[in-house]
Design an enzyme around this catalytic site. Structure first.
Site, PDB file in Angstrom:
ATOM      1  N   HIS A 256       0.398  -1.314  -0.259  1.00 35.65           N
ATOM      2  CA  HIS A 256       0.299  -0.116  -0.122  1.00 35.65           C
ATOM      3  C   HIS A 256       0.861   1.514  -0.006  1.00 35.65           C
ATOM      4  CE1 HIS A 256      -2.958   3.145   0.937  1.00 35.65           C
ATOM      5  NE2 HIS A 256      -3.833   2.278   0.526  1.00 35.65           N
ATOM      6  N   GLU A 314      -8.166  -5.377  -0.496  1.00 37.23           N
ATOM      7  CA  GLU A 314      -8.262  -5.821  -1.380  1.00 37.23           C
ATOM      8  C   GLU A 314      -8.083  -7.063  -1.357  1.00 37.23           C
ATOM      9  OE1 GLU A 314     -10.280  -3.839  -3.075  1.00 37.23           O
ATOM     10  OE2 GLU A 314      -9.257  -2.524  -4.332  1.00 37.23           O
TER      11      GLU A 314
HETATM   12  N1  COA Z   1       3.949  -7.638  -4.661  1.00 31.84           N
HETATM   13  C1  COA Z   1       5.016  -7.991  -4.879  1.00 31.84           C
HETATM   14  N2  COA Z   1       6.166  -6.702  -4.476  1.00 31.84           N
HETATM   15  C2  COA Z   1       5.684  -5.530  -4.402  1.00 31.84           C
HETATM   16  C3  COA Z   1       3.735  -5.432  -4.122  1.00 31.84           C
HETATM   17  C4  COA Z   1       3.239  -6.097  -4.430  1.00 31.84           C
HETATM   18  N3  COA Z   1       1.900  -6.646  -4.068  1.00 31.84           N
HETATM   19  N4  COA Z   1       3.894  -4.505  -3.609  1.00 31.84           N
HETATM   20  C5  COA Z   1       4.476  -3.278  -4.433  1.00 31.84           C
HETATM   21  N5  COA Z   1       5.723  -4.079  -5.282  1.00 31.84           N
HETATM   22  C6  COA Z   1       7.429  -3.782  -5.274  1.00 31.84           C
HETATM   23  C7  COA Z   1       7.587  -3.935  -6.372  1.00 31.84           C
HETATM   24  O1  COA Z   1       7.739  -3.963  -6.877  1.00 31.84           O
HETATM   25  C8  COA Z   1       9.285  -2.105  -6.267  1.00 31.84           C
HETATM   26  O2  COA Z   1       9.642  -2.741  -6.113  1.00 31.84           O
HETATM   27  P1  COA Z   1      11.172  -2.098  -7.105  1.00 31.84           P
HETATM   28  O3  COA Z   1      11.253  -1.412  -5.410  1.00 31.84           O
HETATM   29  O4  COA Z   1      12.235  -3.946  -6.904  1.00 31.84           O
HETATM   30  O5  COA Z   1      10.544  -1.865  -7.809  1.00 31.84           O
HETATM   31  C9  COA Z   1       8.352  -1.747  -4.557  1.00 31.84           C
HETATM   32  O6  COA Z   1       7.805  -3.077  -4.133  1.00 31.84           O
HETATM   33  C10 COA Z   1       7.406  -0.529  -4.510  1.00 31.84           C
HETATM   34  O7  COA Z   1       6.037  -0.299  -5.213  1.00 31.84           O
HETATM   35  P2  COA Z   1       5.738   1.001  -5.926  1.00 31.84           P
HETATM   36  O8  COA Z   1       4.693  -0.073  -7.150  1.00 31.84           O
HETATM   37  O9  COA Z   1       6.830   1.808  -6.050  1.00 31.84           O
HETATM   38  O10 COA Z   1       5.059   1.371  -4.256  1.00 31.84           O
HETATM   39  P3  COA Z   1       3.840   2.091  -3.948  1.00 31.84           P
HETATM   40  O11 COA Z   1       3.318   2.928  -3.244  1.00 31.84           O
HETATM   41  O12 COA Z   1       3.856   3.511  -5.459  1.00 31.84           O
HETATM   42  O13 COA Z   1       2.786   0.897  -4.847  1.00 31.84           O
HETATM   43  C11 COA Z   1       0.621  -0.743  -4.316  1.00 31.84           C
HETATM   44  C12 COA Z   1       1.369   0.737  -3.992  1.00 31.84           C
HETATM   45  C13 COA Z   1      -0.430  -0.614  -4.348  1.00 31.84           C
HETATM   46  C14 COA Z   1      -0.232   0.082  -6.473  1.00 31.84           C
HETATM   47  C15 COA Z   1       1.562  -1.761  -5.141  1.00 31.84           C
HETATM   48  O14 COA Z   1       1.785  -2.011  -3.172  1.00 31.84           O
HETATM   49  C16 COA Z   1       0.896  -3.025  -5.724  1.00 31.84           C
HETATM   50  O15 COA Z   1       1.258  -2.496  -6.581  1.00 31.84           O
HETATM   51  N6  COA Z   1       0.175  -3.465  -4.994  1.00 31.84           N
HETATM   52  C17 COA Z   1      -0.356  -4.715  -5.569  1.00 31.84           C
HETATM   53  C18 COA Z   1      -2.110  -4.321  -6.178  1.00 31.84           C
HETATM   54  C19 COA Z   1      -2.844  -4.103  -5.551  1.00 31.84           C
HETATM   55  O16 COA Z   1      -2.783  -4.862  -3.901  1.00 31.84           O
HETATM   56  N7  COA Z   1      -3.658  -3.012  -5.396  1.00 31.84           N
HETATM   57  C20 COA Z   1      -4.384  -2.636  -4.442  1.00 31.84           C
HETATM   58  C21 COA Z   1      -4.059  -1.535  -3.533  1.00 31.84           C
HETATM   59  S1  COA Z   1      -5.312  -1.434  -1.979  1.00 31.84           S
END
Ligand code: COA
Length: 377
Positions: A256, A314
């Site tokens: 998150h 989620e």
């Molecule tokens: N599974 C595996 N790796 C994950 C992850 C997950 N669910 N969520 C984040 N990461 C990793 C990313 O690959 C990234 O790795 P990197 O630094 O090597 O590129 C790192 O953690 C940071 O991710 P980032 O996308 O920059 O974090 P964010 O704060 O921008 O994104 C979310 C937050 C929710 C978009 C992200 O955690 C995600 O995509 N989760 C899965 C989708 C989901 O459940 N969405 C519902 C949200 S309520």
């Protein structure tokens, strides 16, 4: 122009003051209009939660009854909306696309001022659009809304055409109340940005629906259910999870932007699912869910030791909605059925103290070019 600090994804940037909800990402706490989410979810009906967001306080009994009647009286869709939804069903568009189209057409015959009256109308029609579209997609007739049912019960009734089970209604009410608002998430930001140009609420909600659709936001629960069902069949969460992470895929339902802890809404929805499954066959599926979460948290901690990747809302949304009997393809639209209360409340708040939302960008493109005539390129 001077060099500015770029904050990708606007991470940590506050662009609005709000009285609607507050997230403490380090403590893992969510407060909605002053109430901890756990307290709201345990006590409020969806209508009470919307009133709370619109008015900033809980309604009296008389106020609630009048608010419920106002919402119930405007659930019906006009013929042009039904026509669009039927055409969309024939084309087989996704439910979220149909919702976007339905909201756009629902403006016919309505003034587009940003007002509580229009906000209530939107809250009322979104469930009817989703349910009517779903019925058409299934080759069935739409079920007309019933004014004698509460918002949540009526949504379930319009989906199935049957009297809803009170336990399912209570569980769905918990869901709709829990996810009604959540700070400046992506779709809420979109809605506020649209209204900030002095555009209208229907445009704002249409834009928000588009934003909610993506898998990084509201589109995650469907894939979560797919993962859980696959693992329920194989019985081996560890193999599934390590394979995904090794392929650098994201595990849906984890991570998150704001929470460094387990999302507090996950706990609320987990409890609601537990109540619904206690004496039920589905409890074996629930065992898979619990095992999956344990293994995923362990593996994610190893995979990204520098990030706190914990269970988000989620994950248990998928489990709860599936247990209630909501079809997978309706998960994100059911999120919209709730979040439209938050979107419209934010739009009203933005409208009351408006400043156009217009962030800056840092130019990183080419400079000092001279024009080459097309014959010389
Ligand atoms: N599974 C595996 N790796 C994950 C992850 C997950 N669910 N969520 C984040 N990461 C990793 C990313 O690959 C990234 O790795 P990197 O630094 O090597 O590129 C790192 O953690 C940071 O991710 P980032 O996308 O920059 O974090 P964010 O704060 O921008 O994104 C979310 C937050 C929710 C978009 C992200 O955690 C995600 O995509 N989760 C899965 C989708 C989901 O459940 N969405 C519902 C949200 S309520």
């Amino acid at each position: 122009m001077s060099l500015q600090e770029v904050r990708p994804g606007l991470e940590g940037v506050a662009v609005a003051e709000t009285r609607l909800s507050n997230i403490d990402g380090d403590a893992g706490e969510l407060v909605i209009a002053g109430f901890p989410v756990e307290e709201l979810a345990a006590n409020a009906t969806y209508e009470e939660s919307v009133f709370l967001l619109f008015e900033g306080r809980l309604p009296t009994e008389t106020e609630l009854s009048s608010f419920q009647s106002t919402l119930a009286a405007q659930r019906t869709l006009s013929d042009p909306v039904h026509t669009v939804l039927k055409d969309a069903a024939n084309e087989g568009v996704t439910v979220m696309d149909a919702l976007r189209m339905g909201i756009a057409v629902a403006t016919i015959g309505h003034d587009l001022t940003v007002s509580k009256a229009q906000a209530k109308r939107l809250v009322s029609v979104v469930p009817t659009i989703v349910a009517a579209y779903w019925r058409y997609r299934m080759g069935k007739a739409a079920v007309a809304p019933r004014e004698d049912l509460g918002h949540t019960a009526n949504y379930l009734y319009m989906l199935s055409g049957e009297e809803p089970d009170p336990a399912a209604v209570r569980a769905l009410e918990t869901y709709l109340t829990t996810v009604i608002d959540h700070g400046l998430n992506a779709s809420t930001f979109v809605a506020r940005a649209i209204v900030s140009t002095e555009s209208d609420l229907f445009s704002a909600v249409t834009g928000a629906v588009g934003s909610l659709t993506g898998p990084l936001h509201g589109g995650a629960p469907g894939p979560v259910l797919d993962m859980l069902q696959q693992v329920h069949e194989t019985g081996d969460p560890a193999a599934f999870i390590s394979e995904r992470l090794a392929a650098d895929e994201r595990l849906m339902g984890f991570g998150h932007r704001v929470y460094q802890t387990r999302d507090p809404r996950a706990a609320v929805l987990e409890r609601a699912t537990r109540r619904l499954t206690s004496d039920d066959d589905d409890s074996t599926f629930f065992n898979t869910v619990e095992r999956f979460e344990d293994v995923a948290l362990r593996e994610l901690a190893e995979h990204k030791p520098d990030r706190a990747l914990k269970t988000n809302v989620e994950f248990y949304t998928a489990v709860l909605l599936h247990t209630i009997g909501i079809p997978r393809v309706l998960f994100t639209a059911t999120f919209a059925v709730s979040r439209v209360g938050g979107w419209t409340a934010h739009c009203l708040e933005q409208h009351d103290a408006n400043k156009i939302i217009r962030p800056a960008s840092q130019y990183v493109g080419a400079t000092d070019r001279t024009w080459t005539p097309i014959s010389e390129r």
